[in-house]
Design a protein around this motif. Structure first.
Motif, PDB file in Angstrom:
ATOM      1  N   MET A 128       0.825  -1.206   0.000  1.00  0.00           N
ATOM      2  CA  MET A 128       0.000   0.000   0.000  1.00  0.00           C
ATOM      3  C   MET A 128       0.862   1.262   0.000  1.00  0.00           C
ATOM      4  N   LEU A 129       2.013   1.213   0.667  1.00  0.00           N
ATOM      5  CA  LEU A 129       2.922   2.364   0.617  1.00  0.00           C
ATOM      6  C   LEU A 129       3.421   2.591  -0.806  1.00  0.00           C
ATOM      7  N   THR A 130       3.743   1.489  -1.484  1.00  0.00           N
ATOM      8  CA  THR A 130       4.200   1.603  -2.866  1.00  0.00           C
ATOM      9  C   THR A 130       3.118   2.228  -3.740  1.00  0.00           C
ATOM     10  N   GLN A 131       1.892   1.753  -3.596  1.00  0.00           N
ATOM     11  CA  GLN A 131       0.801   2.311  -4.385  1.00  0.00           C
ATOM     12  C   GLN A 131       0.605   3.796  -4.085  1.00  0.00           C
ATOM     13  N   LEU A 132       0.646   4.162  -2.819  1.00  0.00           N
ATOM     14  CA  LEU A 132       0.441   5.561  -2.447  1.00  0.00           C
ATOM     15  C   LEU A 132       1.542   6.459  -3.003  1.00  0.00           C
ATOM     16  N   VAL A 133       2.782   6.022  -2.883  1.00  0.00           N
ATOM     17  CA  VAL A 133       3.911   6.833  -3.357  1.00  0.00           C
ATOM     18  C   VAL A 133       3.817   7.062  -4.859  1.00  0.00           C
ATOM     19  N   VAL A 134       3.557   5.979  -5.592  1.00  0.00           N
ATOM     20  CA  VAL A 134       3.484   6.101  -7.054  1.00  0.00           C
ATOM     21  C   VAL A 134       2.293   6.966  -7.473  1.00  0.00           C
ATOM     22  N   LEU A 135       1.139   6.724  -6.887  1.00  0.00           N
ATOM     23  CA  LEU A 135      -0.044   7.504  -7.260  1.00  0.00           C
ATOM     24  C   LEU A 135       0.138   8.987  -6.934  1.00  0.00           C
ATOM     25  N   ALA A 136       0.737   9.290  -5.778  1.00  0.00           N
ATOM     26  CA  ALA A 136       0.994  10.689  -5.431  1.00  0.00           C
ATOM     27  C   ALA A 136       1.926  11.322  -6.458  1.00  0.00           C
ATOM     28  N   GLY A 137       2.940  10.570  -6.873  1.00  0.00           N
ATOM     29  CA  GLY A 137       3.853  11.086  -7.891  1.00  0.00           C
ATOM     30  C   GLY A 137       3.156  11.342  -9.211  1.00  0.00           C
ATOM     31  N   GLN A 138       2.231  10.458  -9.574  1.00  0.00           N
ATOM     32  CA  GLN A 138       1.491  10.650 -10.817  1.00  0.00           C
ATOM     33  C   GLN A 138       0.556  11.854 -10.733  1.00  0.00           C
ATOM     34  N   PHE A 139      -0.108  12.023  -9.603  1.00  0.00           N
ATOM     35  CA  PHE A 139      -0.988  13.186  -9.441  1.00  0.00           C
ATOM     36  C   PHE A 139      -0.198  14.487  -9.427  1.00  0.00           C
ATOM     37  N   GLU A 140       1.012  14.462  -8.899  1.00  0.00           N
ATOM     38  CA  GLU A 140       1.838  15.669  -8.911  1.00  0.00           C
ATOM     39  C   GLU A 140       2.193  16.085 -10.335  1.00  0.00           C
ATOM     40  N   ARG A 141       2.226  15.122 -11.241  1.00  0.00           N
ATOM     41  CA  ARG A 141       2.551  15.414 -12.640  1.00  0.00           C
ATOM     42  C   ARG A 141       1.314  15.765 -13.454  1.00  0.00           C
ATOM     43  N   GLY A 142       0.145  15.661 -12.839  1.00  0.00           N
ATOM     44  CA  GLY A 142      -1.084  16.039 -13.523  1.00  0.00           C
ATOM     45  C   GLY A 142      -2.263  15.230 -13.025  1.00  0.00           C
ATOM     46  N   LEU A 143      -3.413  15.880 -12.896  1.00  0.00           N
ATOM     47  CA  LEU A 143      -4.605  15.183 -12.411  1.00  0.00           C
ATOM     48  C   LEU A 143      -5.008  14.062 -13.365  1.00  0.00           C
ATOM     49  N   TRP A 144      -4.973  14.346 -14.667  1.00  0.00           N
ATOM     50  CA  TRP A 144      -5.332  13.331 -15.655  1.00  0.00           C
ATOM     51  C   TRP A 144      -4.373  12.151 -15.581  1.00  0.00           C
ATOM     52  N   ARG A 145      -3.083  12.427 -15.384  1.00  0.00           N
ATOM     53  CA  ARG A 145      -2.086  11.367 -15.318  1.00  0.00           C
ATOM     54  C   ARG A 145      -2.332  10.472 -14.112  1.00  0.00           C
ATOM     55  N   GLY A 146      -2.667  11.053 -12.981  1.00  0.00           N
ATOM     56  CA  GLY A 146      -2.947  10.261 -11.787  1.00  0.00           C
ATOM     57  C   GLY A 146      -4.178   9.405 -11.940  1.00  0.00           C
ATOM     58  N   ALA A 147      -5.239   9.988 -12.487  1.00  0.00           N
ATOM     59  CA  ALA A 147      -6.474   9.238 -12.702  1.00  0.00           C
ATOM     60  C   ALA A 147      -6.254   8.105 -13.693  1.00  0.00           C
ATOM     61  N   LEU A 148      -5.491   8.367 -14.744  1.00  0.00           N
ATOM     62  CA  LEU A 148      -5.206   7.333 -15.736  1.00  0.00           C
ATOM     63  C   LEU A 148      -4.394   6.197 -15.122  1.00  0.00           C
ATOM     64  N   ALA A 149      -3.417   6.538 -14.294  1.00  0.00           N
ATOM     65  CA  ALA A 149      -2.610   5.505 -13.637  1.00  0.00           C
ATOM     66  C   ALA A 149      -3.478   4.598 -12.773  1.00  0.00           C
ATOM     67  N   ALA A 150      -4.416   5.194 -12.057  1.00  0.00           N
ATOM     68  CA  ALA A 150      -5.309   4.405 -11.206  1.00  0.00           C
ATOM     69  C   ALA A 150      -6.150   3.454 -12.044  1.00  0.00           C
ATOM     70  N   ALA A 151      -6.702   3.943 -13.139  1.00  0.00           N
ATOM     71  CA  ALA A 151      -7.555   3.110 -13.985  1.00  0.00           C
ATOM     72  C   ALA A 151      -6.766   2.007 -14.666  1.00  0.00           C
ATOM     73  N   VAL A 152      -5.598   2.341 -15.192  1.00  0.00           N
ATOM     74  CA  VAL A 152      -4.778   1.344 -15.890  1.00  0.00           C
ATOM     75  C   VAL A 152      -4.325   0.250 -14.934  1.00  0.00           C
ATOM     76  N   ALA A 153      -3.923   0.629 -13.725  1.00  0.00           N
ATOM     77  CA  ALA A 153      -3.493  -0.366 -12.744  1.00  0.00           C
ATOM     78  C   ALA A 153      -4.637  -1.292 -12.359  1.00  0.00           C
ATOM     79  N   ALA A 154      -5.840  -0.728 -12.225  1.00  0.00           N
ATOM     80  CA  ALA A 154      -7.003  -1.547 -11.869  1.00  0.00           C
ATOM     81  C   ALA A 154      -7.332  -2.535 -12.983  1.00  0.00           C
ATOM     82  N   VAL A 155      -7.234  -2.101 -14.213  1.00  0.00           N
ATOM     83  CA  VAL A 155      -7.491  -2.999 -15.341  1.00  0.00           C
ATOM     84  C   VAL A 155      -6.427  -4.097 -15.397  1.00  0.00           C
ATOM     85  N   ALA A 156      -5.164  -3.721 -15.238  1.00  0.00           N
ATOM     86  CA  ALA A 156      -4.083  -4.707 -15.270  1.00  0.00           C
ATOM     87  C   ALA A 156      -4.245  -5.744 -14.169  1.00  0.00           C
ATOM     88  N   GLY A 157      -4.688  -5.288 -13.004  1.00  0.00           N
ATOM     89  CA  GLY A 157      -4.882  -6.221 -11.901  1.00  0.00           C
ATOM     90  C   GLY A 157      -5.908  -7.283 -12.229  1.00  0.00           C
TER      91      GLY A 157
END
Length: 256
Positions: A128-157
């Motif tokens: 969960m720490l890994t997920q939080l760190v990566v997602l925070a980094g993606q959101f810092e680079r853009g709201l769309w990028r963070g949302a996309l990362a969340a969706a893509v990871a969920a699909v891959a899972g």
């Protein structure tokens, strides 16, 4: 029984089975059998897309108002709530089973217990720490990028579920979700589902397509380890595949 998602008569019950089993959404499951279960595991990425879009959208909204870390926490929380923490529980149980060092029968008994041991706790914290760190980094680079990362990871899972239910992979024990869906998905179906998920992700950003493939590959390694250790798959193993694939996908997005 093999999976054939091309038949409309099989697709409807399979989708209901998938949403009814893998989420808290109120879905009436009309068929609870191996045929419907096999289709459900093949179309599970659709569940991932819905859950991931909900989590990513919520995370983006909160990140916009409260910062990247709040958005990351929201994504993890929404996914946990939407799935009843089912996959996280599977990760913890599998970690305890693998870490016990006991024979398969004893390890499976440990996994079935309601409490979480030290291996499970440590694995959950790190994951969960890994997920939080990566997602925070993606959101810092853009709201769309963070949302996309969340969706893509969920699909891959959820794409990893098809591989966990391949026809040659047996159930580790009778009863439960693992026995219901084990050996129900044809290899060609798993390949097709994976390529479709990766292709759709790549259409949005090429890095996302590569990340999906890497995430599923990591889950395949976890599956191999579990089958050798436990003699097959269980519902907990399938949950561990979801989280390992999703987390590996996020890490890949952070590194590419």
């Amino acid at each position: 029984m093999s999976t054939d998602v091309s038949r409309p008569s099989a697709l409807g019950p399979g989708l209901r089975f998938a949403f009814g089993t893998l989420t808290v959404f109120r879905v009436r499951v009309h068929r609870w059998d191996r045929a419907a279960g096999g289709v459900a595991m093949a179309v599970a990425p659709v569940v991932g897309l819905v859950v991931g879009a909900l989590a990513g959208g919520t995370g983006a909204l909160l990140a916009w108002r409260g910062g990247a870390w709040l958005g990351a926490v929201a994504v993890v929380a929404v996914e946990a709530v939407a799935t009843r923490g089912l996959h996280l529980d599977g990760v913890a149980d599998v970690a305890d089973g693998l870490g016990s060092g006991k024979p398969a029968e004893d390890a499976l008994r440990i996994m079935k217990q309601s409490d979480i041991g030290p291996f499970g706790v440590l694995t959950l914290i790190l994951l969960m720490l890994t997920q939080l760190v990566v997602l925070a980094g993606q959101f810092e680079r853009g709201l769309w990028r963070g949302a996309l990362a969340a969706a893509v990871a969920a699909v891959a899972g959820r794409t990893a579920l098809a591989w966990g239910c391949l026809r040659p992979v047996p159930a580790a024990r009778p009863g439960g979700l693992g026995a219901m869906v084990a050996s129900t998905v044809r290899p060609v179906t798993a390949v097709a589902v994976t390529l479709a998920a990766a292709g759709a992700a790549a259409a949005l950003r090429w890095e996302c397509g590569v990340a999906v493939l890497l995430g599923v590959a990591v889950a395949a390694g976890v599956l191999r380890r579990c089958v050798r250790r436990f003699g097959g798959v269980t519902g907990d193993v399938l949950g561990a595949l979801v989280e390992s694939s999703a987390t590996a996908t996020l890490v890949a997005l952070a590194l590419i």
